[in-house]
Design an enzyme around this catalytic site. Structure first.
Site, PDB file in Angstrom:
ATOM      1  N   GLU A 170       0.812  -1.220   0.000  1.00 44.07           N
ATOM      2  CA  GLU A 170       0.000   0.000   0.000  1.00 44.07           C
ATOM      3  C   GLU A 170       0.848   1.274   0.000  1.00 44.07           C
ATOM      4  O   GLU A 170       0.528   2.225  -0.709  1.00 44.07           O
ATOM      5  CB  GLU A 170      -0.954   0.009   1.197  1.00 44.07           C
ATOM      6  CG  GLU A 170      -2.129  -0.965   1.084  1.00 44.07           C
ATOM      7  CD  GLU A 170      -1.788  -2.375   1.541  1.00 44.07           C
ATOM      8  OE1 GLU A 170      -0.626  -2.633   1.916  1.00 44.07           O
ATOM      9  OE2 GLU A 170      -2.697  -3.231   1.517  1.00 44.07           O
ATOM     10  N   HIS A 216     -10.536  -5.302   9.946  1.00 36.79           N
ATOM     11  CA  HIS A 216     -11.215  -5.104   8.659  1.00 36.79           C
ATOM     12  C   HIS A 216     -12.520  -4.328   8.824  1.00 36.79           C
ATOM     13  O   HIS A 216     -13.382  -4.401   7.960  1.00 36.79           O
ATOM     14  CB  HIS A 216     -11.537  -6.461   8.000  1.00 36.79           C
ATOM     15  CG  HIS A 216     -10.386  -7.099   7.271  1.00 36.79           C
ATOM     16  ND1 HIS A 216      -9.135  -7.224   7.807  1.00 36.79           N
ATOM     17  CD2 HIS A 216     -10.309  -7.651   6.035  1.00 36.79           C
ATOM     18  CE1 HIS A 216      -8.332  -7.843   6.954  1.00 36.79           C
ATOM     19  NE2 HIS A 216      -9.016  -8.112   5.855  1.00 36.79           N
TER      20      HIS A 216
END
Lengths: 352, 331
Positions: free
Chosen positions: A87, A156
């Site tokens: 990322e 998450h």
């Protein structure tokens, strides 16, 4: 599903279709890829899977929650770029591309993964324009899926909008239905500043009316979802749905709640909040983020500062607790602010 | 291009960086720069030998020790000096300072004070070039040090550049120290360039004190990038003559023997010896170049000192292209 009573909303006699949030999202990406050849999308599994022989993308996933499904066939792998799981690297590269003339759109998959790229976001995307004295701009769009309620557990399910809204140089939007995601995503991609589009997972399969045409919802504008005179309920992202559920129940108790959907957290539509609370004199802010230094706290501070004389009751917040998101269903349900929590808080300050 | 045609530019650039850093330090010690500065004298050969192959359409990313990169990429020394002095006439209107000098019109993506953070920006610039089919005319160069060689974002950037075959050069200035920490302690390998092999990128060790060697190595890497053959990793063994920042006392963590060994290899002295010996440029010409640059740097200092400070209202400008909320806080 919403009755739009403000300017933000599909006009009358507009041609459109009932569709899911995810499809409206996909349509906005498609519109913007068609609109500007400098728009490209970068992210993990946004087509998903490659044929070992031909080396061509398979579109097996079409992105997390199929957000980008079908795009690679129509726009090619140079514009729909599958990235390795790195990322910081690909967000940084997208910022570099934005600084040099492209308009990248980055899919960060789960909102939690933002923190893996946080230095790039904070130190480069948000600050470049300022620290270089305005000589550049960063037309970058990022999106990810937030929120609990789906059993994705602590890493998450985050909804830390406030961490991003805190940063000068970034803009943050939180669509709440298919109509708003199409308009806000389109605006985000056309905007010359870095914009983060946060999508609550609980909204992704929600259906609603979406105009066929391309349209933009201005960044920094909230909307009224329902009008009322007794109390203002403020929602953002999925909590706007929660507020509407609560408003419906409150009506049965003869309490007319006005529901404001913030849509945009930075910039923030202070005017719509103040306008409403000056009419209703009471306000409850509903936020799925953790409570400390949250958007709920921010709205509460603004109201206390700028509308103190209009208040007939303390400003109240309904938020997640100061804990990570738990996994087990019962715990997760207890974590999430729901309409009963909102109704309970309203009753308390209305003395009902 | 043959280096013979570039020699005067190279000498001018080496001298410009050296004189700039010396004058900048003097002004810093006098209290005329407004914060922390990181001098790059000693390392002049690296940006000079690389940027000799670049144009304004190529992009570089830089570091907290970025003055040399800026000068080699063609930024005006007077604007740089003004920026370091916090003046409105600086490259960034006094908002960036020494660690954030940038000039996008010259292909300079900005000095960056997070170690390693500008590396993916140069990769992104290379992505733009490839996306727009302009690799021939526009490549990216990421400058960073031995300290950044252990940052994750470098390794992510190398992997991306390799799999996407981007026109980018990873230019590692191994000046032996990350702040006070020696590379022999902090880096797990003798030659950082060897790390490139893990990403299927050619890694080359270069004498960073010899501008001729830098020029040759960069020529190959630039050619490779412009031909669409992908990234190259160059590790330059070099040395910073001063401490990490202007007030650092490097004698606390390195010996004068070590310093003297490196200074014997000084890129400017050795350049002068070589061009005179080989009769490429004569002494008079070198002297007149020196004199010209000396004057330029004096003028830059004067420009900085006499420039106005930024007006207070600029505090609130340039945060966004457009934003509908008031940016002032509460007080």
């Amino acid at each position: 599903m919403f009755k739009d009573t403000d300017k933000i909303g599909p006009g009358k006699n507009v041609e459109g279709t009932e569709m899911r949030y995810r499809d409206a999202f996909n349509q906005a990406l498609r519109d913007e890829l068609n609109n500007d050849k400098n728009v490209l999308i970068i992210g993990e599994d946004i087509s998903g899977g490659f044929d070992k022989k031909t080396k061509e993308p398979l579109d097996a996933w079409g992105g997390p929650f199929a957000a980008t499904k079908g795009l690679v066939q129509d726009f090619g792998k140079d514009r729909i770029m599958d990235a390795p799981i790195s990322e910081a690297g690909f967000v940084g590269a997208a910022i570099g591309a934005a600084l040099t003339g492209l308009r990248p759109v980055v899919d960060l998959m789960y909102f939690d993964f933002t923190t893996v790229a946080f230095d790039q976001l904070l130190s480069n995307a948000a600050k470049s324009r300022y620290m270089f004295g305005g000589q550049t701009k960063v037309p970058l769009t990022l999106f990810a899926r937030s929120g609990g309620g789906t059993g994705h557990a602590a890493q998450h399910s985050s909804a830390f909008y406030s961490i991003l809204a805190h940063i000068p140089g970034l803009k943050v939007v939180t669509p709440s239905d298919p109509y708003s995601v199409k308009g806000l995503l389109s605006s985000a991609i056309r905007d010359d500043d870095p914009v983060f589009v946060v999508n609550d997972k609980k909204l992704i399969n929600m259906t609603g009316f979406v105009p066929n045409e391309t349209y933009q919802i201005p960044l920094g504008k909230g909307r009224y979802l329902s009008e009322g005179s007794d109390i203002t309920l403020v929602g953002m992202s999925y909590t706007s749905v929660v507020c509407m559920e609560a408003a419906k129940e409150l009506k049965k108790l003869n309490i007319n709640a006005e529901v404001i959907d913030l849509l945009s957290l930075s910039p923030l539509d202070e005017d719509i909040i103040l306008e409403s609370v000056q009419k209703t004199n009471r306000i409850v802010i509903v936020d799925e983020d953790n409570p400390r230094a949250s958007m709920a706290s921010e709205v509460a501070a603004i109201v206390s500062d700028k509308a103190f004389d209009y208040l007939d009751a303390p400003v109240k917040r309904v938020t997640a607790p100061h804990t990570p998101v738990p996994y087990s269903k019962g715990l997760e349900d207890a974590f999430l602010p729901n309409s009963e929590d909102v109704i309970g808080t309203v009753k308390m300050i209305m003395g009902a | 291009m043959k280096i013979e045609n570039k020699l005067e530019w190279i000498y001018e650039t080496l001298i410009r960086i050296r004189f700039f850093e010396e004058a900048m330090l003097e002004q810093t010690y006098k209290g005329n720069s407004m914060g922390v500065t990181h001098p790059s004298d000693g390392q002049e050969a690296v940006p000079t030998g690389i940027c000799a192959h670049l144009t304004e359409k190529d992009w570089i990313g830089s570091t907290h020790r970025g003055h040399g990169h800026c000068i080699a990429k063609g930024l005006e020394t007077k604007k740089m000096m003004a920026e370091i002095m916090g003046k409105f006439t600086g490259n960034c209107k006094g908002k960036g300072g020494s660690m954030h000098i940038a000039d996008f019109s010259k292909g300079m993506l900005g000095a960056n004070a997070i170690v390693g953070a500008s590396i993916p920006l140069a990769v992104g610039a290379a992505l733009t070039a490839k996306y727009q089919g302009k690799e021939k005319d526009s490549i990216g160069v990421a400058f960073f040090g031995d300290g950044a060689s252990s940052q994750g974002v470098l390794h992510e950037s190398m992997n991306l550049a390799s799999i996407w075959k981007l026109p980018v050069i990873f230019a590692c200035e191994n000046n032996q120290y990350a702040e006070a920490t020696p590379a022999w302690y902090a880096v797990s390998i003798e030659d950082i360039a060897d790390r490139a092999a893990s990403y299927n990128i050619p890694g080359v060790v270069v004498d960073g004190m010899d501008v001729f060697a830098v020029y040759d190595a960069a020529e190959q890497a630039v050619k490779r990038a412009r031909e669409g053959k992908g990234p190259t990793f160059l590790e330059f063994k070099t040395y910073r003559y001063h401490g990490h920042f202007h007030a650092d006392q490097p004698e606390k963590y390195r010996t004068s023997e070590e310093e003297n060994l490196w200074k014997k290899r000084d890129c400017i002295i050795n350049f002068e010896k070589r061009v005179i010996k080989q009769k490429l440029i004569n002494k008079n010409r070198l002297d007149s170049i020196k004199k010209k640059i000396q004057k330029e740097i004096e003028d830059a200092v004067e420009f900085g000192l006499s420039s106005p400070l930024p007006p207070e209202e600029t505090l609130y400008e340039d945060v966004y292209v457009n934003y509908s909320n008031d940016l002032r806080g509460f007080r």
